[in-house]
Design an enzyme around this catalytic site. Structure first.
Site, PDB file in Angstrom:
ATOM      1  N   GLU A 101     -96.782 -60.174 -14.452  1.00 17.10           N
ATOM      2  CA  GLU A 101     -95.912 -59.425 -13.542  1.00 17.10           C
ATOM      3  C   GLU A 101     -96.120 -57.922 -13.722  1.00 17.10           C
ATOM      4  O   GLU A 101     -95.649 -57.330 -14.712  1.00 17.10           O
ATOM      5  CB  GLU A 101     -94.428 -59.766 -13.758  1.00 17.10           C
ATOM      6  CG  GLU A 101     -93.549 -59.011 -12.749  1.00 17.10           C
ATOM      7  CD  GLU A 101     -92.053 -59.323 -12.831  1.00 17.10           C
ATOM      8  OE1 GLU A 101     -91.612 -59.901 -13.820  1.00 17.10           O
ATOM      9  OE2 GLU A 101     -91.337 -58.939 -11.876  1.00 17.10           O
ATOM     10  N   LYS A 230     -84.281 -77.041 -23.780  1.00 16.72           N
ATOM     11  CA  LYS A 230     -85.086 -76.815 -22.574  1.00 16.72           C
ATOM     12  C   LYS A 230     -84.362 -77.145 -21.269  1.00 16.72           C
ATOM     13  O   LYS A 230     -84.993 -77.519 -20.282  1.00 16.72           O
ATOM     14  CB  LYS A 230     -86.422 -77.594 -22.667  1.00 16.72           C
ATOM     15  CG  LYS A 230     -87.231 -77.198 -23.907  1.00 16.72           C
ATOM     16  CD  LYS A 230     -88.558 -77.896 -24.023  1.00 16.72           C
ATOM     17  CE  LYS A 230     -89.324 -77.379 -25.226  1.00 16.72           C
ATOM     18  NZ  LYS A 230     -90.558 -78.089 -25.488  1.00 16.72           N
ATOM     19  N   ASP A 305     -92.603 -71.602 -27.920  1.00 18.09           N
ATOM     20  CA  ASP A 305     -92.597 -72.679 -26.927  1.00 18.09           C
ATOM     21  C   ASP A 305     -92.045 -72.124 -25.608  1.00 18.09           C
ATOM     22  O   ASP A 305     -90.854 -71.808 -25.502  1.00 18.09           O
ATOM     23  CB  ASP A 305     -91.723 -73.832 -27.446  1.00 18.09           C
ATOM     24  CG  ASP A 305     -91.823 -75.073 -26.566  1.00 18.09           C
ATOM     25  OD1 ASP A 305     -91.967 -74.920 -25.326  1.00 18.09           O
ATOM     26  OD2 ASP A 305     -91.750 -76.192 -27.103  1.00 18.09           O
ATOM     27  N   HIS A 401     -92.352 -51.742  -7.878  1.00 16.00           N
ATOM     28  CA  HIS A 401     -93.172 -52.946  -7.760  1.00 16.00           C
ATOM     29  C   HIS A 401     -94.240 -52.795  -6.680  1.00 16.00           C
ATOM     30  O   HIS A 401     -95.315 -53.382  -6.787  1.00 16.00           O
ATOM     31  CB  HIS A 401     -92.286 -54.172  -7.541  1.00 16.00           C
ATOM     32  CG  HIS A 401     -91.629 -54.618  -8.814  1.00 16.00           C
ATOM     33  ND1 HIS A 401     -92.103 -55.648  -9.575  1.00 16.00           N
ATOM     34  CD2 HIS A 401     -90.568 -54.116  -9.494  1.00 16.00           C
ATOM     35  CE1 HIS A 401     -91.350 -55.788 -10.656  1.00 16.00           C
ATOM     36  NE2 HIS A 401     -90.410 -54.865 -10.620  1.00 16.00           N
TER      37      HIS A 401
END
Ligand code: HMG
Ligand code: NDP
Length: 406
Positions: A101, A230, A305, A401
């Site tokens: 990004e 998760k 992770d 951006h």
């Protein structure tokens, strides 16, 4: 050039004599990956040559990947250096960030420069404990109550069983939850410098064997989702999981105005209306702007992770204009699951990311390196929050951006 071994194995896989995941039993890990890559390329028509240009030893990556065909590269940048006064993380360090990004590292870098100009951030881990919550079937609520009592009376036996499987892990407590004829036991461990999911799963499994041998309860699943791993879950946001960590900073008004092109009052107002009221209306668990950005980029850079970014986004950002007209900002991440040993931390590029922070491997005392990593990530998140809130205040989000991210 064709390699006869590769060609022969390709043929045998196509004929169904060798399964794709069994190739490592016949050749070294790198050749096995080459065969699989060729097969996938032939089937899909994709050109996978670039996927084959990876920089780690395929055999060493065996604990990290199955059916390997190569590697994916993510660009790595740095923000900082930034001064941190941490419980475990000290000094002026660059923060490694891997992302695709554009404008993200620039944003955190700007935040770091502002934090630095303010004399640095403070960071502390306030709670630690990795959890696994098996679910047991019982006959009825009376048996559920009896099981909960048994657990309370027999915690030493459960601890002895669990800790027999690990030389580092320590069982901290077991919290029971009853739902009808289901009993969930949330085991919480100090996993020192390991993120600990394998460690606590193995240890909890051993404790469950003891419990099943001594009671009528039947284990239905070693993970009963009250862990909770998760998935977005309030239990982690409230009780914490992994490390609960907070970073804060007080920034003089003139630094806010000169470097962030806005005011403490504007940042505080945006934080309330966006991060608190907007998040509440959205039913969000995260009361922040983009903590997941710093968490994800630093997770990728240091071998964490990636799926646990979900829990890493359980964060609250606060911002207030002080009585002196300066800006106080904090970020509290409730459930940041990090380690500096185990998992992906041994892969060479990820180990290099930990080296940039000076915290690869086991800490002295054990657990201090993982604490330091949690504090470093919290400071990165704090810098990112500051910069994005400021960009919204100065109406620079879209242009930043457009300039840097396209
Ligand atoms: C882009 C800036 C930093 C410009 O900000 P600026 O103040 O116009 O830039 P500047 O050229 O004056 O430079 C100021 C400082 O920014 C840094 N900086 C500046 N450029 C770079 C660069 N190329 N590479 C590295 N660092 C850079 C650097 O620290 C520099 O100081 P210096 O070192 O020059 O003394 C600013 O406008 C900004 O931070 N914008 C916000 C962008 C942002 O935070 N994006 C996050 C991702 S958005 C998202 O994913 C989530 C979202 C938005 O959907 C969540 C939500 O709903 O809120
Ligand atoms: N099993 C599961 O359900 C899940 C697994 N995972 C995966 O689990 C992995 C992470 O598990 P994790 O247990 O952290 O890692 P590992 O399975 O790689 O085990 C790490 C081991 O390192 C040893 N160790 C050496 N030095 C230290 C130290 N200073 N502090 C702590 N431990 C030390 C410990 O051995 P010892 O215990 O003998 O002391 C520990 O168990 C990741 O790959 C993740 O993707 C993720 C989610 C779920």
């Amino acid at each position: 050039m064709t390699d006869p071994t590769v060609e022969d194995l390709l043929e045998r896989v196509r004929e169904g004599e060798v399964r794709l995941h069994e190739l490592d039993d016949h050749v070294d890990a790198e050749t096995a990956a080459t065969v699989r890559r060729r097969l996938v390329a032939d089937r899909s028509g994709a050109d996978l040559d670039v996927v084959g240009e990876y920089a780690f030893d395929a055999a060493a990556a065996d604990p990290n990947i199955d059916n390997m065909i190569g590697g994916v590269q993510v660009p790595l940048g740095v923000a900082g250096p930034v001064a941190v006064d941490g419980g475990a993380f000290e000094g002026d360090r660059f923060l490694p960030m891997a992302t695709t990004e554009g404008a993200l590292v620039a944003s955190v870098n700007r935040g770091c420069s502002v934090v630095d100009a303010a004399g640095g951030a403070t960071a502390r881990v306030t709670k630690r404990g990795m959890t696994r919550a098996p679910v047991f079937r019982v006959a009825d609520v009376a048996e559920a109550e009896a099981l909960v009592e048994w657990v309370r009376d027999n915690e030493p036996a459960l601890r002895a069983a669990a800790e027999s499987t690990t030389s580092h892990g320590e069982l901290l407590d077991v919290t029971p939850y009853v739902v009808g004829n289901n009993v969930y036991l949330r085991f919480r461990f100090d996993t020192k410098d390991a993120m600990g999911m394998n460690m606590v799963t193995i240890a909890t499994g051993e404790a469950c064997d003891t419990l099943e041998a001594e009671t009528d309860a039947e284990l239905v699943a070693l993970s009963g989702n009250l862990c909770s791993d998760k998935k977005p879950a309030a239990v982690n946001a409230v009780e914490g999981r992994g490390r609960s960590v907070t970073a804060d900073v007080e920034i003089p008004r003139e630094v806010v105005e000169a470097r962030l092109h806005t005011t403490p009052e504007a940042i505080a107002e945006i934080n309330t209306r966006k991060n608190h009221v907007g998040s509440a209306k959205a039913g969000s668990l995260g009361f922040n702007a983009h903590v997941a950005n710093a968490v994800a980029a630093m997770f990728l850079a240091t071998g964490q992770d990636a799926a646990q970014v979900v829990e890493g986004s359980n964060a609250i950002t606060t911002a207030e204009a002080t009585a002196d007209g300066d800006l106080y900002v904090s970020v509290s991440i409730a459930s940041l699951e990090v380690g500096t040993v185990g998992g992906g931390t041994k892969l060479p590029t990820q180990a290099a990311g930990l080296d940039v922070l000076g915290i690869r491997g086991g800490g002295d005392p054990a657990g201090s390196n993982a604490d330091a990593l949690a504090e470093a990530i919290a400071v990165g998140a704090l810098a990112g929050e500051l910069s994005l809130l400021a960009a919204l205040g100065s109406r620079h989000l879209a242009s930043a951006h457009a300039d840097l991210g396209r």
